[in-house]
Design an enzyme around this catalytic site. Structure first.
Site, mmCIF file in Angstrom:
data_model
loop_
_atom_site.group_PDB
_atom_site.id
_atom_site.type_symbol
_atom_site.label_atom_id
_atom_site.label_comp_id
_atom_site.label_asym_id
_atom_site.label_seq_id
_atom_site.Cartn_x
_atom_site.Cartn_y
_atom_site.Cartn_z
ATOM 1 N N GLU A 199 -12.843 -0.809 13.017
ATOM 2 C CA GLU A 199 -11.390 -0.632 13.107
ATOM 3 C C GLU A 199 -10.995 0.764 13.607
ATOM 4 O OE1 GLU A 199 -10.159 -1.884 9.195
ATOM 5 O OE2 GLU A 199 -10.741 -3.943 9.625
ATOM 6 N N ASP A 218 -7.576 -8.387 15.078
ATOM 7 C CA ASP A 218 -7.627 -7.550 13.879
ATOM 8 C C ASP A 218 -7.572 -8.516 12.693
ATOM 9 O OD1 ASP A 218 -7.092 -5.977 11.671
ATOM 10 O OD2 ASP A 218 -5.236 -5.114 12.456
ATOM 11 N N ASP A 257 -6.120 5.724 7.836
ATOM 12 C CA ASP A 257 -5.577 4.365 7.753
ATOM 13 C C ASP A 257 -5.039 4.109 6.345
ATOM 14 O OD1 ASP A 257 -5.139 1.636 7.527
ATOM 15 O OD2 ASP A 257 -7.038 1.037 8.443
HETATM 16 P P1 ADP Z 1 -2.798 -3.585 5.032
HETATM 17 O O1 ADP Z 1 -3.694 -2.828 5.944
HETATM 18 O O2 ADP Z 1 -3.028 -3.317 3.573
HETATM 19 O O3 ADP Z 1 -2.752 -5.038 5.349
HETATM 20 P P2 ADP Z 1 -0.443 -2.599 6.482
HETATM 21 O O4 ADP Z 1 -1.114 -1.642 7.372
HETATM 22 O O5 ADP Z 1 0.175 -3.812 7.102
HETATM 23 O O6 ADP Z 1 -1.320 -3.024 5.229
HETATM 24 O O7 ADP Z 1 0.695 -1.777 5.680
HETATM 25 C C1 ADP Z 1 1.490 -2.396 4.721
HETATM 26 C C2 ADP Z 1 2.248 -1.332 3.949
HETATM 27 O O8 ADP Z 1 3.064 -0.583 4.858
HETATM 28 C C3 ADP Z 1 3.183 -1.898 2.891
HETATM 29 O O9 ADP Z 1 3.067 -1.137 1.711
HETATM 30 C C4 ADP Z 1 4.555 -1.706 3.514
HETATM 31 O O10 ADP Z 1 5.576 -1.546 2.529
HETATM 32 C C5 ADP Z 1 4.354 -0.440 4.296
HETATM 33 N N1 ADP Z 1 5.330 -0.253 5.370
HETATM 34 C C6 ADP Z 1 5.598 -1.091 6.402
HETATM 35 N N2 ADP Z 1 6.570 -0.591 7.184
HETATM 36 C C7 ADP Z 1 6.924 0.604 6.640
HETATM 37 C C8 ADP Z 1 7.886 1.615 6.974
HETATM 38 N N3 ADP Z 1 8.680 1.483 8.043
HETATM 39 N N4 ADP Z 1 7.973 2.699 6.166
HETATM 40 C C9 ADP Z 1 7.186 2.828 5.085
HETATM 41 N N5 ADP Z 1 6.268 1.924 4.718
HETATM 42 C C10 ADP Z 1 6.136 0.820 5.481
HETATM 43 MG MG MG Z 2 -4.818 -2.332 7.598
#
Ligand code: ADP
Ligand code: MG
Length: 627
Positions: free
Chosen positions: A188, A20, A210
């Site tokens: 994805e 990914d 997503d």
């Molecule tokens: P991206 O696809 O943009 O790289 P992610 O899918 O990794 O992002 O998601 C990141 C987001 O998820 C951040 O805003 C983070 O604060 C939020 N996040 C991660 N864990 C939690 C949780 N347990 N509860 C709420 N929000 C969360």
């Molecule tokens: Mg993502």
């Protein structure tokens, strides 16, 4: 028969990796022993990293080899001028396509003869493909570290469903430059659907929702004889969890501006402190029904907190959740479908862990989304499933068993710390940290429990064991890692290990032994019925422990600085100590909360004097260990 074969002569692993390659983070998985598995490199203690995400960040030190991943992200905070984030936004695009995004990159960009972007970094020039190749290579090396031998060079790499041909080609090129072969570029949302085994359906319609940190994507897919087709996509490139953080930051600033002044509330370092506090509160709210938004700035004598309930938070972020549904409506309209036509809803992205997001998505589509897998990991897991199929493997049964009840440990005060959560796919493992409560405590009794209730006495007891041989030291200094390993046969092994001596103790239990389905259901229903009351009790138990620790610290330090405190502050502190002692033996949550806040406030002058004296002694040339 495990699919994985160890090539002993070459010391390499066969198979096809699933990668990914994300905007913020990347992740790698491989099919092993009948299921896709996230490859987790070891942390400093040799334990597999719980959070295996690799930041998609490259840092370019002057005249040195670029740094990638976690270290690059750390350097990027100090030295943003030489660090590139979010390079995925530039893949296969020309200057004119991404003027907005270019404004936030530190490097000058030109266009090559094919109309593709090229960044100038010192005398070097790198294309987004080359930068992505650095990330892919780093991800591949990490896979090798996790496997303990050379990782496969063939990979399935995922891209957003809306990527056009040139963006996909750029991703292939990045793989080639990294020395990898992209055997398939996979969408994805398709990967996420594969992770849930939806390809086993003859036909159906799937919505993949997503919601990440900075972007929202929704895709509508159709399945015909196990083959996925993208019917439509929609989304918002600037909508995500960062907005939720900002909403909480604004709530805090509304009050803090008055406390510390407009100017101070604009300082970047202060804003960063508030932003981190906001994200912590948000993440905590995904676990418990209310949490504190807590901002501490000792230099300003600021210790501010406000309890936020899930309902408050839900109101705050409602406008953003609503905007995701605008995009969902557009995607559905493009596919000429209505929410009722969707048979499966799949959640992807860290922000889908927010309970109110899940509730609203359930309402919007009128059905429960798939949520058994970690939403950060589903895309990489699905890519590994595709890799397995492309390598000629089969998948007969859906090996996606989940544990029906949470498994945890009783903590000081009788509350439960859940280590493996309900609905975690099996096998599962997780580690939690514990410490000693009393000075010179050489042993700890561990009590393993199962269930959703917040107090150990209301859960099912699975077993007890003792860790002894902890070297005598002050309370709170020992570091004890308790590791839960739930294997594919449902056997739970719990191991407690003390850091400095390596002293270790283990117990093996069978959580499902003697537990019928209807009992599981009964336990769940009971936990829903008692949710609020349980939460209060668990909070009270934890508050009492917190009060104990704070009182002890006050008693230890007060005598040495009592003369430096001004009389009013001293009186104030003494009153707060007395109130805290009363609250600690009482049974009232509100009183305990108030006493804790009061004690925290009243002890700030004490903390300031202590910090000051540490700093003065340090300035006088002594090192901190002597203080
Ligand atoms: P991206 O696809 O943009 O790289 P992610 O899918 O990794 O992002 O998601 C990141 C987001 O998820 C951040 O805003 C983070 O604060 C939020 N996040 C991660 N864990 C939690 C949780 N347990 N509860 C709420 N929000 C969360
Ligand atoms: Mg993502």
């Amino acid at each position: 028969m495990p699919f994985i074969e160890l090539d002993v002569l070459n010391n390499k692993v066969d198979g096809i990796l699933g990668i990914d390659l994300g905007t913020t983070n990347s992740l790698v998985a491989l099919w092993r022993e009948g299921r896709p598995e996230i490859l987790r490199p070891a942390d400093g203690n040799g334990q597999p990293l719980q959070d295996a995400r690799i930041p998609s960040v490259v840092h370019y030190p002057a005249n040195e080899t670029p740094i990638v991943g976690r270290n690059a992200r750390a350097r990027g905070i100090e030295d943003p001028e030489r660090t590139i984030f979010s390079v995925k936004r530039f893949m296969g695009r020309g200057l004119a396509d991404c003027t907005d995004d270019l404004a936030s990159t530190p490097f000058a960009a030109t266009e090559n003869e094919n109309g593709l972007i090229r960044f100038s970094i010192d005398e070097r020039g790198e294309t987004p493909q080359e930068i992505s190749a650095r990330i892919l290579h780093h991800v591949w090396e990490n896979a090798g570290v996790a496997l303990g031998m050379l990782a496969p060079r063939r990979a399935v790499i995922t891209v957003p469903a809306y990527f056009d041909d040139s963006q996909r080609q750029a991703t292939r090129d990045a793989a080639r430059i990294a020395g990898l072969e992209a055997v398939r570029i996979l969408n994805e949302p398709t990967a996420a659907s594969l992770a849930y085994g939806l390809d086993s359906k003859n036909h159906g319609t799937v919505a993949v929702y997503d919601l990440g940190g900075g972007t929202f994507d929704v895709s509508i897919l159709s399945i015909e004889d196990g083959v996925f087709r993208v019917l439509s996509t929609s989304g918002d490139t600037h909508l995500g969890g960062d907005d939720f953080d900002r909403a909480l930051v604004e709530t805090a600033l509304d009050e803090l501006r008055e406390r510390i002044g407009l100017e101070a509330a604009r300082e970047p370092a202060f804003l960063q402190t508030v932003r981190l506090a906001a994200e912590r509160c948000k993440i905590e709210l995904s676990r418990v029904p209310e949490a504190d938004l807590h901002v501490v700035d000792v230099a300003r004598g600021l210790n501010w907190r406000r309890t936020i309930t899930r309902a408050d938070f839900g109101d705050l972020i409602s406008p953003w959740i609503e905007r995701t549904f605008d995009a969902c409506r557009r995607a559905l309209a493009d596919a000429k479908l209505t929410p009722a036509d969707i048979e499966d809803v799949v959640l992807v992205g860290g922000s889908t862990r927010v309970p109110v997001v899940r509730e609203r998505v359930t309402e919007f589509f009128g059905r429960e989304p798939h949520a058994g897998l970690n939403p950060d990991e589903v895309v990489a897991l699905g890519a590994a499933v595709q890799g397995h199929v492309l390598a000629g493997g089969t998948r007969d049964v859906l090996l996606m068993d989940v544990t029906p009840l949470s498994l945890g440990i009783e903590t000081m005060g009788g509350a439960v710390s859940k280590v493996i959560l309900r609905n975690s796919p099996v096998p599962a493992q997780a580690t939690d940290g514990f410490t000693t409560y009393a000075d010179n405590q050489t042993g700890i009794d561990f009590h393993i429990v199962q269930g959703e209730r917040e107090l150990a006495k209301d859960c099912r007891s699975l077993g007890r064991f003792k860790l002894s041989g902890i070297p005598p030291m002050p309370a709170g200094l020992a570091r004890i890692a308790v590791r839960f390993l739930l294997d594919a046969d449902g056997i739970l092994t719990v191991t407690a290990k003390e850091d400095s001596t390596g002293a270790e103790s283990t117990i093996e239990v069978n959580p499902m032994h003697g537990l019928a389905d209807d009992e599981v259901e009964g336990m769940l229903l009971e936990s829903f019925a008692h949710a609020k009351e349980d939460f209060d009790q668990s909070r009270l138990a934890n508050l009492k422990v917190e009060l104990g620790t704070m009182l002890k610290a006050c008693r230890t330090h007060l005598p040495s600085v009592v003369d430096e405190l001004d009389p009013e502050a001293r009186l104030d502190l003494e009153e707060a100590v007395a109130a805290a002692e009363a609250a600690r033996t009482g049974d009232e949550l509100a009183a305990a909360q108030k006493a804790r806040d009061e004690l925290e406030r009243a002890s700030l002058p004490l903390a300031a004097i202590l910090m000051d004296s540490v700093a003065k002694r340090a300035l006088a040339g002594k090192n901190l260990d002597e203080v």
